[in-house]
Design a protein around this motif. Sequence first.
Motif, short mmCIF file in Angstrom:
data_model
loop_
_atom_site.label_atom_id
_atom_site.label_comp_id
_atom_site.label_asym_id
_atom_site.label_seq_id
_atom_site.Cartn_x
_atom_site.Cartn_y
_atom_site.Cartn_z
N GLY A 1 -19.15 -17.50 -8.22
CA GLY A 1 -20.13 -16.66 -8.86
C GLY A 1 -19.73 -16.22 -10.22
N ALA A 2 -20.49 -15.24 -10.74
CA ALA A 2 -20.32 -14.80 -12.11
C ALA A 2 -19.61 -13.47 -12.21
CB ALA A 2 -21.70 -14.72 -12.78
N ALA A 3 -18.96 -13.04 -11.15
CA ALA A 3 -18.27 -11.75 -11.21
C ALA A 3 -17.21 -11.78 -12.27
CB ALA A 3 -17.65 -11.44 -9.86
N ALA A 4 -17.21 -10.82 -13.17
CA ALA A 4 -16.26 -10.79 -14.27
C ALA A 4 -15.30 -9.62 -14.15
CB ALA A 4 -17.00 -10.72 -15.60
N VAL A 5 -15.51 -8.75 -13.16
CA VAL A 5 -14.65 -7.58 -13.00
C VAL A 5 -13.90 -7.70 -11.70
CG1 VAL A 5 -14.60 -5.07 -12.85
CG2 VAL A 5 -16.34 -6.20 -14.27
N ARG A 6 -12.60 -7.46 -11.77
CA ARG A 6 -11.78 -7.61 -10.56
C ARG A 6 -12.20 -6.57 -9.52
NH1 ARG A 6 -7.11 -9.82 -9.03
NH2 ARG A 6 -6.68 -10.63 -11.12
N SER A 7 -12.36 -7.04 -8.31
CA SER A 7 -12.71 -6.14 -7.21
C SER A 7 -11.49 -5.34 -6.80
CB SER A 7 -13.23 -6.95 -6.02
OG SER A 7 -14.34 -7.74 -6.42
N PRO A 8 -11.69 -4.13 -6.26
CA PRO A 8 -10.53 -3.30 -5.89
C PRO A 8 -9.80 -3.81 -4.66
CG PRO A 8 -12.59 -2.24 -5.27
CD PRO A 8 -12.97 -3.43 -6.09
N GLY A 9 -10.38 -4.79 -3.91
CA GLY A 9 -9.72 -5.31 -2.73
C GLY A 9 -8.55 -6.21 -3.08
N MET A 10 -7.82 -6.63 -2.05
CA MET A 10 -6.68 -7.51 -2.25
C MET A 10 -7.12 -8.95 -2.00
SD MET A 10 -2.95 -7.42 -0.37
CE MET A 10 -2.62 -5.77 -0.97
N PHE A 11 -6.87 -9.81 -3.00
CA PHE A 11 -7.26 -11.20 -2.89
C PHE A 11 -6.06 -12.08 -3.27
CE2 PHE A 11 -11.04 -8.72 -3.87
CZ PHE A 11 -11.87 -9.08 -2.82
N GLY A 12 -6.29 -13.38 -3.26
CA GLY A 12 -5.20 -14.29 -3.57
C GLY A 12 -4.22 -14.40 -2.43
N PHE A 13 -3.04 -14.90 -2.74
CA PHE A 13 -2.03 -15.07 -1.70
C PHE A 13 -1.57 -13.72 -1.15
CE2 PHE A 13 2.53 -15.47 -0.57
CZ PHE A 13 2.38 -16.28 0.52
N ARG A 14 -1.65 -12.70 -1.97
CA ARG A 14 -1.23 -11.36 -1.51
C ARG A 14 -2.04 -10.94 -0.28
NH1 ARG A 14 -2.35 -7.42 -6.02
NH2 ARG A 14 -4.19 -8.73 -6.17
N ALA A 15 -3.33 -11.32 -0.23
CA ALA A 15 -4.17 -10.93 0.90
C ALA A 15 -3.73 -11.60 2.19
CB ALA A 15 -5.62 -11.27 0.59
N LEU A 16 -3.10 -12.76 2.08
CA LEU A 16 -2.70 -13.52 3.26
C LEU A 16 -1.29 -13.17 3.75
CD1 LEU A 16 -5.20 -15.20 2.53
CD2 LEU A 16 -3.90 -17.25 3.09
N LYS A 17 -0.48 -12.58 2.89
CA LYS A 17 0.93 -12.39 3.23
C LYS A 17 1.15 -11.57 4.50
CE LYS A 17 3.96 -11.58 0.03
NZ LYS A 17 4.62 -11.02 -1.18
N PRO A 18 0.45 -10.42 4.70
CA PRO A 18 0.70 -9.67 5.95
C PRO A 18 0.32 -10.47 7.19
CG PRO A 18 -0.40 -8.30 4.30
CD PRO A 18 -0.44 -9.70 3.78
N ALA A 19 -0.80 -11.21 7.11
CA ALA A 19 -1.23 -11.98 8.28
C ALA A 19 -0.29 -13.15 8.54
CB ALA A 19 -2.66 -12.47 8.06
N VAL A 20 0.20 -13.78 7.48
CA VAL A 20 1.12 -14.90 7.65
C VAL A 20 2.44 -14.42 8.25
CG1 VAL A 20 2.45 -16.65 6.42
CG2 VAL A 20 0.06 -16.28 5.83
N ALA A 21 2.82 -13.18 7.94
CA ALA A 21 4.04 -12.63 8.52
C ALA A 21 3.89 -12.50 10.04
CB ALA A 21 4.35 -11.27 7.90
N VAL A 22 2.67 -12.26 10.49
CA VAL A 22 2.43 -12.15 11.93
C VAL A 22 2.36 -13.53 12.57
CG1 VAL A 22 0.82 -11.30 13.69
CG2 VAL A 22 1.21 -9.97 11.59
N TYR A 23 1.78 -14.49 11.84
CA TYR A 23 1.63 -15.86 12.35
C TYR A 23 2.36 -16.83 11.39
CZ TYR A 23 -2.03 -13.70 15.15
OH TYR A 23 -2.72 -12.90 16.03
N PRO A 24 3.68 -16.90 11.47
CA PRO A 24 4.45 -17.72 10.52
C PRO A 24 4.16 -19.21 10.64
CG PRO A 24 5.85 -16.91 12.30
CD PRO A 24 4.55 -16.21 12.45
N GLN A 25 3.57 -19.65 11.74
CA GLN A 25 3.24 -21.06 11.90
C GLN A 25 1.92 -21.43 11.21
OE1 GLN A 25 2.99 -18.63 14.09
NE2 GLN A 25 2.01 -19.28 16.01
N PHE A 26 1.33 -20.49 10.50
CA PHE A 26 0.02 -20.71 9.87
C PHE A 26 0.03 -21.90 8.93
CE2 PHE A 26 -2.55 -19.85 6.04
CZ PHE A 26 -3.82 -19.95 6.59
N PHE A 27 0.99 -21.96 8.01
CA PHE A 27 0.99 -23.04 7.02
C PHE A 27 1.28 -24.39 7.66
CE2 PHE A 27 1.90 -19.29 4.38
CZ PHE A 27 0.82 -19.39 3.53
#
Length: 779
Positions: free
Chosen positions: A138-164
């Motif tokens: 889309g055309a969103a030009a302002v960063r959302s306040p939520g967590m995105f990118g790899f940072r958003a996945l890090k806590p979940a990957v710590a719980v499920y290390p076999q994810f990758f």
Amino acid sequence: MDQADIPALLSRLASDEDASRKMAVFKLQSSINDPAFADVFIASGGLVILRRLIMTTGGNTLAYALQSLARLLEVDMGWDVFEGAAAGDLVERVVELVVTVPLVNILRGAMSILVALVGHSQSASGPAPKGGAGHGHGAAAVRSPGMFGFRALKPAVAVYPQFFELVIQQLQSADHALCANALMLVNALIRDAVSASDNGNGGAGMGGVGGIAVGGKGAYGGASAAGEEWSKFIKRLQDLGLIKAVYNLMQSSALQDLAHPLLEFQGLTKVLLRKWREVRVDLERPEHRRALKGLHLASAPDRYLPNGVARVAAEDGGADAAGKKGSRRHNPEKWRRLGFETESPAAEFDMAGFLGMMDLTDYVRKNEDGFQKLLLEQSSRPLSERCPVARASLAVTMILYEHFEVDKTDLEDARGYQALDNIKNNDKLFRPLLLQWSRLHTAGLHAFFRMWKATGAQRDDFEKVAELVRILIEQVVGQASRTKDVLEVEEDLQEYDCGRLRELQMELLELSFEDQWGQHLYQVREELRHEALQFVKEQRIRCLLQGSWFSKPVPRQHGQHGRQDSYNTKRGRLYQPWRFARLSHNRRYLHYADFAQQLAHDPGLDALTEKVDLGTISSVVSNVSAPNGMEVETQSIATSTSTILKDRSGGVPSTATKPTTKITIYSYVDGAEEAAQRNGNGNGKSGGGDSGDPKEEPILTLFPLNHSLASEWLDGLLMLLNQAPITAETNKLVSLVSEYGLKIRLLNVRLEAVYAGPAPGAGVVPSREGLDDDYYYEV
């Protein structure tokens, strides 16, 4: 679905009956990608219900809910679901589904959501990094306040290390849509790493991802603590088989279904290679110092030769230090021994950057024994003849870099995506060998060593050998099909004929000169062809001056009027099976005579009783052609009479050597003589004109013993009569001589003369200051 039906739809989505919810969410997935519908759906609280379905349901209901959220994110709406305290639970739920649920329809939706989640960090922060084709959030030009990118996945990957591990496994899935989603997720993670490095993260992401791009070089990456974490992550992906999986996909029949993510991965690989090259080698950085130290230690600096003398003693300038403890530390040839030009190796990486260092260290790490043996072998040679290993490695890196056009990533991606929309089965867009960078570098470096040894090169010839390797890479790697295995490419690089490479180099050089000096080359070619024609003419005439033996066919015993062969019966002679012909020294007469047997020595002109005045010859006719329709080798062109098969027994030539070619020399005779000959022996040409008109009559017939002799005599006679040669052998010889002349002239041209431009002052229009119009042209 109409927007007015949204309240009823939400009611059914919130129902406790599974069948009602399943039907409602099934209809939702087909309508939610309409922005107008999605806007009303979100405003009516639909996101909360959709999130609840993802967190609590299973089966087809869950699959439809995941697909609905993925389509909502595709139109850049619904990002609020990833904000707030409960956002982490939703991400963990999606990661859990990827790890624990084997159903393809659920995995597709879950992967799509994670692709959008990771990719949103780039689309929200501005333009995507170079080479990384975004997925259009889309055309969103302002960063959302939520967590995105790899940072958003890090806590979940710590719980499920076999994810990758499971994500990489999906690259081998038989379901192409799922396979594509898994690859898009990997691409999104790489793009996120590139974005992080571009935003001043000290190369944190880049350090590890470089290992993906070039096949396992993450061991030398990571410039910061964050970078070390990324390096471990990328190293793990590599160990899980990412490169091999993508390489296999690029070579598979599923190419069209996976074309876009594969082309994106290829583009990102080039981006990472380019970024590695842009990193300067700096000895202030610990990992760079460690890499150089590793090179030095891998060369076995303390190794001794079999005679007990330290290797430094065999090197120039190191004899006095041999055998002394600690002498290696002060060896003046420390780095030059490895193939660097100076004792300050960091500066020599300016062109190839840290990419060049990674390639060199990777080669040494994987071929340590061969590296040490090579250095030991080189140390026994004079300094001028040693192959500079490090310098050769850097040269091969840049050859591959330029071959794959790494700097043209942006334009190539644009053309590639357009081509994918318009052309099917366009294999040329995909370069799976790019993913085998490390193996290609090693094979190219071994080819460099082979070329150096085969050509007997010295230090001053380095650029010439590098050019041969460049042509080799273009010929083998550039012409390799998409499905050609890298092992075959490695074998071709090692076995390609050096002579053929030299021919290709000359052809390319000629083409480059053709572009630069087209008109001049045309003139030079014409001059050289004229010179070659004169040279070959002289060679052919010298064959005639030397003389040759010819056979004579057995005459008919009872020809017309009961007579034998016309020439023999006319002179009252018995049949003699051999004829010798030779051109006179003044080149005006062709002398010949018949013999009962071949003589031990070729007869002189005084023994040749017959002669033909060349001035009376009207034409020379022959049926000379290449045997069996095949082109005769060049070596047989200049065959002399010494190579002619001779029957010294003096008998009639055997059937096996019976000549198949005939050369007939014609001359004009007046009509009366022609009529008399016709009445006398019936061998003249029939003519329907007036009896007083001059007619052509054969005055001499020669039967050459082989094709080369026929070519020499036919074209030699024609050239004596100032006519053009007609046989393939002679024309090939003319072309061969002229082409060699051109190549010799091209080799004498200095490279700077081609590209240096005009001389100072050339082309400058003289000033007319102080002149009037009173002038004239002298004709």
